[in-house]
Write an enzyme that holds these catalytic residues in place. Structure first.
Site, PDB file in Angstrom:
ATOM      1  N   ASP A 115      -8.200  -8.612   8.342  1.00 38.48           N
ATOM      2  CA  ASP A 115      -7.885  -7.292   7.803  1.00 38.48           C
ATOM      3  C   ASP A 115      -8.189  -6.199   8.816  1.00 38.48           C
ATOM      4  O   ASP A 115      -7.817  -5.046   8.606  1.00 38.48           O
ATOM      5  CB  ASP A 115      -8.706  -7.021   6.539  1.00 38.48           C
TER       6      ASP A 115
ATOM      7  N   ASP B 245       0.802  -1.235   0.000  1.00 36.84           N
ATOM      8  CA  ASP B 245       0.000   0.000   0.000  1.00 36.84           C
ATOM      9  C   ASP B 245       0.831   1.280   0.000  1.00 36.84           C
ATOM     10  O   ASP B 245       0.272   2.374  -0.117  1.00 36.84           O
ATOM     11  CB  ASP B 245      -0.966   0.062   1.186  1.00 36.84           C
TER      12      ASP B 245
END
Length: 296
Positions: free
Chosen positions: A276, A124
């Site tokens: 997550d 990311d």
């Protein structure tokens, strides 16, 4: 339910220290045990280094890389401590600033050893850079380029891959422009890109997307891509949910032999069953989630 088994890659390394293995060893009588053990535990998966603990970092990385070298297998390691990580979301954290991060990477590199190793550098960190100002983004990208150079200088057999997000995120041209700023087109820093880490897009979509990003990126023809296939067996949810969505399943088993041009590996970067951030704290193992993925 009939127990299913999947072939295990003879080349990729499965580190013995994992939350799923701890669960399997402690829950032999659980009715979910056989499915989780047969379909997840033995598969090689990445080892994440997500806490900023510089004093122990080199030894912890070395434990993984030396374990792989002892078996003649290739470990996959994930440095995940960039400042401003996850734009302050569920997985926020990381080093206190870029100077500290650069020093942290130096210590990470000291643990890489001399054997083959795959480095999935900061998921990311590029695709999610929109939340940074232009100056902050440039500073981050310079630090990532430096990280690639340091890692490859420390171990010339290390293969370092940079963050390309996934096929449902940034357009290939935009992603490639950012990747170029982050050093991903330079062989001194990079062996290519990675995509779909902790996400669910189909392998076919990722292969096509990664090739478009690589074409736009430029650089030597040797640059390739690795794809996280750990949870993409059913593809991404239609509504775009990314946080522990229901109805997903395991994807292709990890391999360094994909049969696809410019696609270097299918990897399990996100270990199936680790949250997550919705079914538990980010990175924590949840047996029910693992079972759902493995039995779908």
């Amino acid at each position: 339910m009939r127990e299913r088994t999947t072939p295990v890659s003879p080349r990729l390394y499965r580190h013995p220290d994992s939350q799923v293995l701890d669960w399997v060893q402690a829950h032999s009588g659980d009715p979910r045990h056989a499915v989780i053990a047969s379909r997840i535990v033995d598969q090689p998966a990445a080892v994440w280094f997500a806490d900023y603990s510089p004093d122990t970092l080199t030894a912890r990385v070395a434990a993984v890389t030396s374990g792989g070298a002892a078996q003649g297998r290739v470990p996959v390691v994930v440095p995940y401590a960039i400042p401003g990580r996850d734009c302050g979301g569920y997985s926020q954290g990381g080093a206190p600033d870029l100077d500290a991060y650069d020093a942290w990477i130096d210590r990470f590199a000291d643990g890489l050893g001399s054997g083959e190793v795959i480095v999935v550098l900061e998921p990311d960190s590029v695709a999610q850079a929109e939340c940074l100002s232009a100056g902050e983004r440039a500073d981050r990208f310079a630090s990532l380029a430096r990280a690639g150079r340091v890692l490859k200088a420390a171990n010339p057999r290390a293969r370092v891959y940079f963050d390309a997000g996934h096929s449902g995120w940034n357009a290939p041209g935009k992603q490639a422009a950012w990747l170029r700023q982050a050093g991903a087109a330079s062989p001194e820093s990079s062996d290519g890109i990675f995509s779909n880490v902790s996400n669910f897009h189909t392998t076919a979509d990722e292969v096509a997307y990664d090739r478009r990003v690589l074409d736009a990126l430029g650089g030597p023809a040797s640059l390739g891509a690795v794809i996280d296939t750990s949870r993409n067996g059913n593809g991404a949810p239609p509504d775009g949910t990314w946080c522990d969505p229901a109805g997903r399943k395991l994807g292709r088993t990890p391999t360094l032999s994909t049969g696809e041009d410019r696609i270097d590996a299918y990897l399990w970067v996100k270990l199936p069953g680790e949250s997550d951030g919705c079914k538990g704290k980010p990175g924590t193992f949840t047996a029910s989630y693992a079972y759902d993925l493995a039995s779908s």
